[in-house]
Scaffold this motif. Structure first.
Motif, PDB file in Angstrom:
ATOM      1  N   HIS A 145      12.725  51.402  78.120  1.00  0.00           N
ATOM      2  CA  HIS A 145      12.905  50.370  78.446  1.00  0.00           C
ATOM      3  C   HIS A 145      14.721  49.877  76.573  1.00  0.00           C
ATOM      4  O   HIS A 145      14.137  49.433  76.374  1.00  0.00           O
ATOM      5  CB  HIS A 145      12.062  49.070  77.664  1.00  0.00           C
ATOM      6  CG  HIS A 145      11.193  48.806  76.330  1.00  0.00           C
ATOM      7  ND1 HIS A 145      10.660  50.037  76.358  1.00  0.00           N
ATOM      8  CD2 HIS A 145      11.280  47.688  75.514  1.00  0.00           C
ATOM      9  CE1 HIS A 145      10.652  49.268  74.976  1.00  0.00           C
ATOM     10  NE2 HIS A 145      10.562  48.364  74.173  1.00  0.00           N
ATOM     11  N   THR A 146      14.830  51.790  76.060  1.00  0.00           N
ATOM     12  CA  THR A 146      15.748  51.157  75.407  1.00  0.00           C
ATOM     13  C   THR A 146      16.417  50.447  76.307  1.00  0.00           C
ATOM     14  O   THR A 146      17.218  50.718  77.513  1.00  0.00           O
ATOM     15  CB  THR A 146      16.084  52.209  75.258  1.00  0.00           C
ATOM     16  OG1 THR A 146      15.456  53.218  75.003  1.00  0.00           O
ATOM     17  CG2 THR A 146      17.086  52.445  74.416  1.00  0.00           C
ATOM     18  N   GLN A 147      17.209  49.618  75.642  1.00  0.00           N
ATOM     19  CA  GLN A 147      18.053  48.280  75.499  1.00  0.00           C
ATOM     20  C   GLN A 147      19.019  48.496  73.952  1.00  0.00           C
ATOM     21  O   GLN A 147      18.516  48.059  73.610  1.00  0.00           O
ATOM     22  CB  GLN A 147      18.361  46.866  76.206  1.00  0.00           C
ATOM     23  CG  GLN A 147      17.586  47.269  77.395  1.00  0.00           C
ATOM     24  CD  GLN A 147      17.965  47.327  78.719  1.00  0.00           C
ATOM     25  OE1 GLN A 147      19.582  46.981  78.414  1.00  0.00           O
ATOM     26  NE2 GLN A 147      18.096  47.463  79.946  1.00  0.00           N
ATOM     27  N   GLN A 148      19.990  48.614  74.061  1.00  0.00           N
ATOM     28  CA  GLN A 148      20.680  49.047  72.794  1.00  0.00           C
ATOM     29  C   GLN A 148      22.382  48.007  72.846  1.00  0.00           C
ATOM     30  O   GLN A 148      22.906  47.559  74.070  1.00  0.00           O
ATOM     31  CB  GLN A 148      21.501  50.269  72.123  1.00  0.00           C
ATOM     32  CG  GLN A 148      19.496  50.905  72.407  1.00  0.00           C
ATOM     33  CD  GLN A 148      20.061  52.087  72.196  1.00  0.00           C
ATOM     34  OE1 GLN A 148      21.215  53.182  72.569  1.00  0.00           O
ATOM     35  NE2 GLN A 148      19.620  53.219  71.274  1.00  0.00           N
ATOM     36  N   ILE A 149      22.868  47.463  71.410  1.00  0.00           N
ATOM     37  CA  ILE A 149      24.190  47.139  71.436  1.00  0.00           C
ATOM     38  C   ILE A 149      24.854  48.005  71.459  1.00  0.00           C
ATOM     39  O   ILE A 149      25.540  48.460  70.472  1.00  0.00           O
ATOM     40  CB  ILE A 149      24.260  45.642  70.162  1.00  0.00           C
ATOM     41  CG1 ILE A 149      23.135  44.277  70.602  1.00  0.00           C
ATOM     42  CG2 ILE A 149      25.195  44.945  70.595  1.00  0.00           C
ATOM     43  CD1 ILE A 149      23.214  43.984  72.598  1.00  0.00           C
ATOM     44  N   TYR A 150      26.523  47.705  72.475  1.00  0.00           N
ATOM     45  CA  TYR A 150      27.104  48.365  72.035  1.00  0.00           C
ATOM     46  C   TYR A 150      28.714  47.705  71.860  1.00  0.00           C
ATOM     47  O   TYR A 150      28.646  46.396  72.209  1.00  0.00           O
ATOM     48  CB  TYR A 150      27.930  49.108  73.152  1.00  0.00           C
ATOM     49  CG  TYR A 150      26.472  50.838  72.756  1.00  0.00           C
ATOM     50  CD1 TYR A 150      26.809  51.658  72.975  1.00  0.00           C
ATOM     51  CD2 TYR A 150      25.491  50.811  73.533  1.00  0.00           C
ATOM     52  CE1 TYR A 150      25.929  52.512  73.405  1.00  0.00           C
ATOM     53  CE2 TYR A 150      24.384  51.785  73.731  1.00  0.00           C
ATOM     54  CZ  TYR A 150      24.767  52.788  73.118  1.00  0.00           C
ATOM     55  OH  TYR A 150      24.253  53.662  73.945  1.00  0.00           O
ATOM     56  N   ARG A 151      29.636  48.612  71.915  1.00  0.00           N
ATOM     57  CA  ARG A 151      30.873  47.187  71.261  1.00  0.00           C
ATOM     58  C   ARG A 151      32.527  48.889  71.704  1.00  0.00           C
ATOM     59  O   ARG A 151      32.533  49.680  71.716  1.00  0.00           O
ATOM     60  CB  ARG A 151      31.094  47.397  70.110  1.00  0.00           C
ATOM     61  CG  ARG A 151      32.371  46.871  69.293  1.00  0.00           C
ATOM     62  CD  ARG A 151      32.739  46.158  67.616  1.00  0.00           C
ATOM     63  NE  ARG A 151      32.439  47.763  67.073  1.00  0.00           N
ATOM     64  CZ  ARG A 151      33.495  47.780  66.106  1.00  0.00           C
ATOM     65  NH1 ARG A 151      34.390  47.019  66.276  1.00  0.00           N
ATOM     66  NH2 ARG A 151      33.644  49.416  65.579  1.00  0.00           N
ATOM     67  N   LEU A 152      32.934  48.089  72.586  1.00  0.00           N
ATOM     68  CA  LEU A 152      34.313  48.380  72.494  1.00  0.00           C
ATOM     69  C   LEU A 152      35.328  47.073  71.884  1.00  0.00           C
ATOM     70  O   LEU A 152      35.382  46.342  72.242  1.00  0.00           O
ATOM     71  CB  LEU A 152      34.210  48.688  73.659  1.00  0.00           C
ATOM     72  CG  LEU A 152      33.838  48.171  75.541  1.00  0.00           C
ATOM     73  CD1 LEU A 152      35.510  47.169  75.209  1.00  0.00           C
ATOM     74  CD2 LEU A 152      33.880  48.449  76.627  1.00  0.00           C
ATOM     75  N   GLN A 153      37.143  48.505  72.625  1.00  0.00           N
ATOM     76  CA  GLN A 153      37.890  46.955  71.906  1.00  0.00           C
ATOM     77  C   GLN A 153      38.851  47.079  73.148  1.00  0.00           C
ATOM     78  O   GLN A 153      39.505  47.960  73.928  1.00  0.00           O
ATOM     79  CB  GLN A 153      38.633  47.656  71.022  1.00  0.00           C
ATOM     80  CG  GLN A 153      38.779  47.794  69.640  1.00  0.00           C
ATOM     81  CD  GLN A 153      38.432  46.722  69.224  1.00  0.00           C
ATOM     82  OE1 GLN A 153      38.996  45.225  69.377  1.00  0.00           O
ATOM     83  NE2 GLN A 153      37.365  46.432  67.284  1.00  0.00           N
ATOM     84  N   ALA A 154      38.889  46.220  73.641  1.00  0.00           N
ATOM     85  CA  ALA A 154      39.455  45.780  74.964  1.00  0.00           C
ATOM     86  C   ALA A 154      40.500  45.318  75.658  1.00  0.00           C
ATOM     87  O   ALA A 154      41.829  45.308  75.864  1.00  0.00           O
ATOM     88  CB  ALA A 154      39.030  44.719  75.999  1.00  0.00           C
ATOM     89  N   TYR A 155      41.078  44.494  74.340  1.00  0.00           N
ATOM     90  CA  TYR A 155      42.083  44.214  73.481  1.00  0.00           C
ATOM     91  C   TYR A 155      43.674  45.479  73.244  1.00  0.00           C
ATOM     92  O   TYR A 155      44.432  45.060  74.247  1.00  0.00           O
ATOM     93  CB  TYR A 155      42.458  43.282  72.350  1.00  0.00           C
ATOM     94  CG  TYR A 155      44.061  42.944  72.116  1.00  0.00           C
ATOM     95  CD1 TYR A 155      44.580  41.763  72.867  1.00  0.00           C
ATOM     96  CD2 TYR A 155      45.099  43.193  71.047  1.00  0.00           C
ATOM     97  CE1 TYR A 155      45.764  41.077  73.043  1.00  0.00           C
ATOM     98  CE2 TYR A 155      45.998  43.124  70.947  1.00  0.00           C
ATOM     99  CZ  TYR A 155      46.865  41.804  71.673  1.00  0.00           C
ATOM    100  OH  TYR A 155      47.660  41.202  71.325  1.00  0.00           O
ATOM    101  N   ARG A 156      43.241  46.406  73.145  1.00  0.00           N
ATOM    102  CA  ARG A 156      44.383  47.914  72.919  1.00  0.00           C
ATOM    103  C   ARG A 156      43.760  48.822  74.559  1.00  0.00           C
ATOM    104  O   ARG A 156      44.716  48.951  75.174  1.00  0.00           O
ATOM    105  CB  ARG A 156      43.381  48.730  71.660  1.00  0.00           C
ATOM    106  CG  ARG A 156      43.874  48.406  70.674  1.00  0.00           C
ATOM    107  CD  ARG A 156      43.690  49.103  69.596  1.00  0.00           C
ATOM    108  NE  ARG A 156      42.499  50.005  68.959  1.00  0.00           N
ATOM    109  CZ  ARG A 156      41.218  49.043  68.499  1.00  0.00           C
ATOM    110  NH1 ARG A 156      41.233  48.176  67.735  1.00  0.00           N
ATOM    111  NH2 ARG A 156      40.667  50.172  68.449  1.00  0.00           N
ATOM    112  N   GLN A 157      43.229  48.607  75.184  1.00  0.00           N
ATOM    113  CA  GLN A 157      42.435  48.820  76.196  1.00  0.00           C
ATOM    114  C   GLN A 157      43.217  47.955  77.884  1.00  0.00           C
ATOM    115  O   GLN A 157      43.354  48.860  78.967  1.00  0.00           O
ATOM    116  CB  GLN A 157      41.193  49.510  76.123  1.00  0.00           C
ATOM    117  CG  GLN A 157      41.154  50.697  75.857  1.00  0.00           C
ATOM    118  CD  GLN A 157      39.621  50.969  75.389  1.00  0.00           C
ATOM    119  OE1 GLN A 157      38.325  50.808  76.041  1.00  0.00           O
ATOM    120  NE2 GLN A 157      38.962  50.902  74.115  1.00  0.00           N
ATOM    121  N   HIS A 158      43.174  47.060  77.426  1.00  0.00           N
ATOM    122  CA  HIS A 158      43.184  46.678  78.781  1.00  0.00           C
ATOM    123  C   HIS A 158      43.557  45.051  78.828  1.00  0.00           C
ATOM    124  O   HIS A 158      42.861  44.414  78.734  1.00  0.00           O
ATOM    125  CB  HIS A 158      41.597  45.832  79.630  1.00  0.00           C
ATOM    126  CG  HIS A 158      40.955  46.910  79.536  1.00  0.00           C
ATOM    127  ND1 HIS A 158      40.470  47.926  80.822  1.00  0.00           N
ATOM    128  CD2 HIS A 158      39.862  47.728  79.281  1.00  0.00           C
ATOM    129  CE1 HIS A 158      40.324  49.284  81.183  1.00  0.00           C
ATOM    130  NE2 HIS A 158      39.759  48.968  79.642  1.00  0.00           N
TER     131      HIS A 158
END
Length: 820
Positions: free
Chosen positions: A806-819
């Motif tokens: 049941h591994t669930q983790q928090i991830y982050r990405l930069q949407a402004y620069r990419q999209h």
């Protein structure tokens, strides 16, 4: 740990067998009758915990067929089975925990009667149109969508499982002989769904023997899940034979908390019996032959070799089983006959079963207890001399590597590719979810729930531009902290969440902590709510350095939205109550009370410092909180709606010192509109976004709608956002990008690999909402939040197995620069 009367400090082990020659077994020890299941002999090396009795599947009049008068009259007669009725009966039966799992609705949890000082109430729902399933521990209804044309028939089931797991909820197959399996035809397509945590092997509303056959079929195919029992009670007229706790699911939980019960159910650490004061059976195993029984039924062990030590054995204990037959089965199960059989004479007997070898790479053992008497289920074979009276989950064993399911229909391969997301928080094998984010002065502030060891805590992490990550557990003294939100301005950071001192009754309060040095240190938590009701789902905005906190609270009976400007207001203001009509109802109709609910608030502050709060509200429904059949075509919508006709509403405070406006609807619709998010763009325009769906409980997809306003009271005609009719789009969130343009993020089911993905769209003032863009790739990605172009989300991409991880983790990405 102080144990209840039915507590049992257990040790256990995991062993499995398949096709072993039946062995001669003798009683290892016998004890005097003890029907309270208190502490037996145990060693100090096995798992520690407490056995708690409960039921995993119970209805009330919030289900469309929740009581006998209504079910037999096509909804025309009054209901006679209230939330309080079922809770009261469960208390009288001596249960420890109880969910109310009404059909395709979560509204029972907004009923003022959903409270108990004796029971640990677990959130629950019976989801899906077909097949039915039970979700325990979800935060809201798990919507059953429609499959895209040409998809495998169980696609919507699989996506529901992943949706539930993203909430750290437990998924159980309900009465599989009526949805996944028939003795004549065997498993159908629905049986290929993977990641199921539990299966009802004893639902007395149908045939427990067929349900056991289905479970054995799946275990032999490499599926790994625990066995549960359920009364599936709809009728008070059946109390005493098929009411709450008839049958009973015992769970071996690390503690008496909601989270610990859910964790135990997911781990399959269960034993089932026909009632809480009846027979009780446990299965333990000593795999290394050292005399200690390290694992219990439900556990799974991977061995390096198939050779077992000389003294390896199972241990079976049966209480209240005099006159019954105890059967120990090894895989492939009942078709091969019993591995060992015992006939208890005393009220408490323990047996050992020596183990010589493992015959296969993946195998299991389990225990079943049978006795003459009443049939075990409505469709059970009445000619059977021995009816089911108790059973354990299997102990599973594999050699070399864990078992992998071998479904008849395989899942699509996972999409691969680098979405440039980085891990923020969360450990392998644990759950982190429901994140929020605030970006300020080169630092990204992230908060999330962390579930570990039967506890739920609020975790804060500061991610600076140079890559350093500082972690703080903000709710260090609590084990039930939930739904955090964060906001920042300069070096000031505020985090708000709900928390409670205990869970009997559930009475969470809203807490706020402040940091004045960029999140490196936080002051003491300040309580904002009065503690008279259940304060839940806080929302957070900022007005000139003063946090604006909104939440839902039922201290007045119905759930209302309260708002408080911290440092300005002496107390919270109820902004949703004006115009709402409540009624206690009459004793002769359980469905007559009226307590419209105002829930899931979102709050923003405009450039002119006006505060606007939005929420979902069902006051305009014909009978709020009560679902039933959708009116046939041509009939007035004054009848029951299914689901409720939720509407998005707002209230406005023009300036500090002024009062709040009356609640107004963002749009007048004939759809279920829920889960709003409200934000302000760089020009000061207000925007609201929400989910919408037809008034159809299952088989209808969620989509997104948005509206704009200059004042928070008058709104434009709603327009679709990222519309894809064949997909589900849910839980939208709005935020400003660095250029002041509003961005929407949500999770969506349209990807080719069926997994949930994060999608985004920006509001271009010239052309409107841009086309939906997929932000994430690997795994399931859910529950997004965004600020200044940074998007955080929950993901299972690091899980190594599709089941029992049941591994669930928090991830982050930069949407402004990419999209953009």
């Amino acid at each position: 740990m102080e144990l209840s009367r039915r507590s049992l400090m257990a040790t256990g082990a995991l062993v499995a067998a398949g096709g072993l020659t039946p062995l001669e077994a003798t009683a290892a020890e016998q004890h005097e009758p003890d029907h309270q299941h208190d502490q037996p002999k145990h060693d100090d090396h096995g798992p520690q915990g407490v056995w708690l009795a409960g039921d995993t599947h119970v209805h009330d009049d919030h289900s469309s067929d929740g009581s006998l008068p209504r079910q037999t009259s096509g909804q025309r007669l009054p209901g006679n089975l209230s939330v309080a009725d079922q809770i009261g009966q469960a208390e009288r039966m001596g249960l420890d925990y109880l969910p109310l799992t009404d059909h395709r609705t979560y509204d029972q949890h907004w009923d003022p009667q959903w409270r108990s000082e004796k029971l640990l109430l677990i959130p629950g729902e019976e989801v899906n149109g077909s097949p039915h399933a039970i979700v325990l521990g979800g935060v809201d209804t798990v919507v059953d969508g429609a499959n895209p044309p040409g998809s495998a028939s169980f696609r919507h089931v699989q996506q529901s499982i992943w949706d539930a797991h993203a909430q750290d909820a437990v998924w159980s197959t309900a009465h599989p002989d009526n949805g996944e399996y028939t003795p004549a035809a065997g498993p159908n397509d629905n049986a290929s769904a993977q990641g199921v945590d539990m299966v009802e092997v004893w639902n007395p509303a149908s045939d427990p023997d067929a349900q056991l056959d289905y479970a054995e079929n799946r275990w032999n195919k490499g599926f790994r899940f625990g066995a549960v029992a359920a009364s599936d009670c709809h009728f008070r007229e059946l109390w005493g034979t098929a009411g709450p706790g008839e049958a009973t699911t015992w769970v071996f939980a690390a503690d008496r908390t909601q989270r610990a019960v859910l964790d135990a159910l997911r781990a399959g650490r269960t034993s089932i019996s026909y009632k809480p004061t009846g027979l009780f059976v446990t299965l333990e195993a000593d795999l290394d032959g050292d005399g200690r029984f390290e694992s219990i039924g439900g556990d799974e062990v991977v061995l390096r070799t198939s050779r077992l030590p000389q003294r390896a054995s199972l241990r079976v204990r049966v209480r209240g089983g005099a006159g019954a037959r105890v059967l120990v089965y090894a895989s492939p199960g009942r078709s091969a006959g019993a591995l060992a059989t015992f006939s208890p004479k005393a009220a408490d007997e323990t047996y050992t079963v020596p183990l010589k070898q493992l015959p296969g790479t993946h195998s299991w053992w389990r225990v079943e207890v049978r006795a003459p008497g009443a049939v075990s289920g409505r469709d059970a074979d009445p000619t059977l001399p021995d009816q089911l009276r108790g059973a354990t989950s299997p102990v599973f064993v594999s050699v070399g590597s864990p078992a992998v399911p071998a479904p008849e229909i395989a899942l699509p391969a996972r999409i691969t590719g680098n979405d440039q997301a980085s891990l923020v928080t969360g450990e392998s094998g644990e759950f982190s979810g429901f994140a929020d984010v605030a970006v300020q002065d080169g630092a990204t502030h992230v908060v999330a729930e962390s579930h570990e060891d039967g506890e739920s805590t609020v975790v804060y992490r500061r991610v600076a531009t140079h890559g350093r990550k500082d972690t703080v557990v903000l709710s260090a003294r609590s084990h039930v902290a939930r739904t955090p939100r964060v906001i920042a301005s300069g070096k000031d950071v505020w985090v708000v969440w709900q928390d409670e001192d205990g869970e009997q009754p559930h009475r969470p309060v809203i807490l706020l902590r402040h940091s004045s040095n960029g999140g490196r240190e936080f002051g003491k938590a300040v309580q904002l709510s009065d503690g008279k009701g259940r304060a839940i789902h806080p929302a957070l905005a900022l007005l000139k350095g003063n946090p604006v906190v909104a939440w839902a609270d039922n201290g007045g009976g119905a759930f209302d939205v309260l708002v408080r400007v911290v440092g300005v207001d002496k107390a919270a203001v109820n902004v949703s109550a004006p115009g709402k009509i409540t009624a206690a109802g009459t004793p002769d109709d359980a469905r007559s009370p009226r307590y419209p609910a105002s829930l899931i608030p979102s709050v923003t502050v405009g450039l002119d410092r006006r505060i606007v709060v939005g929420w979902q509200d069902n006051r305009y429904d014909a009978d709020p909180l009560w679902t039933g059949h959708t009116p046939p075509a041509g009939e007035s919508p004054s009848g029951n709606t299914d689901p409720d006709n939720w509407q998005i509403m707002t209230a406005v405070r023009q300036a500090l010192g002024s009062g709040w406006s009356a609640p107004t609807r963002v749009a007048v619709t004939t759809t279920a509109d829920r889960h709003p998010s409200i934000a302000t763009d760089r020009s000061g325009e207000l925007v609201a976004i929400w989910e919408t769906k037809a008034l159809q409980s299952s088989g209808a997809n969620l989509s997104l709608r948005a509206a704009r306003s200059s004042d928070g009271t008058n709104w434009s005609t709603p327009e679709p956002v990222g519309l894809e009719p064949t997909a589900m789009s849910q839980r939208p969130q709005l935020s400003q990008d660095p250029d002041g343009v509003l961005r929407a993020v949500w999770y969506d089911s349209r990807a080719a690999d069926w997994r949930w993905k994060i999608f985004t769209s920006r509001l271009d003032r010239a052309i409107g909402w841009t086309a939906a863009t997929q932000l994430t790739t690997a795994g399931n990605n859910t529950w997004p939040a965004a600020d200044q172009g940074a998007v955080v989300f929950t993901s299972d991409r690091a899980a190594e197995r599709i089941q029992r991880d049941h591994t669930q983790q928090i991830y982050r990405l930069q949407a402004y620069r990419q999209h953009r």
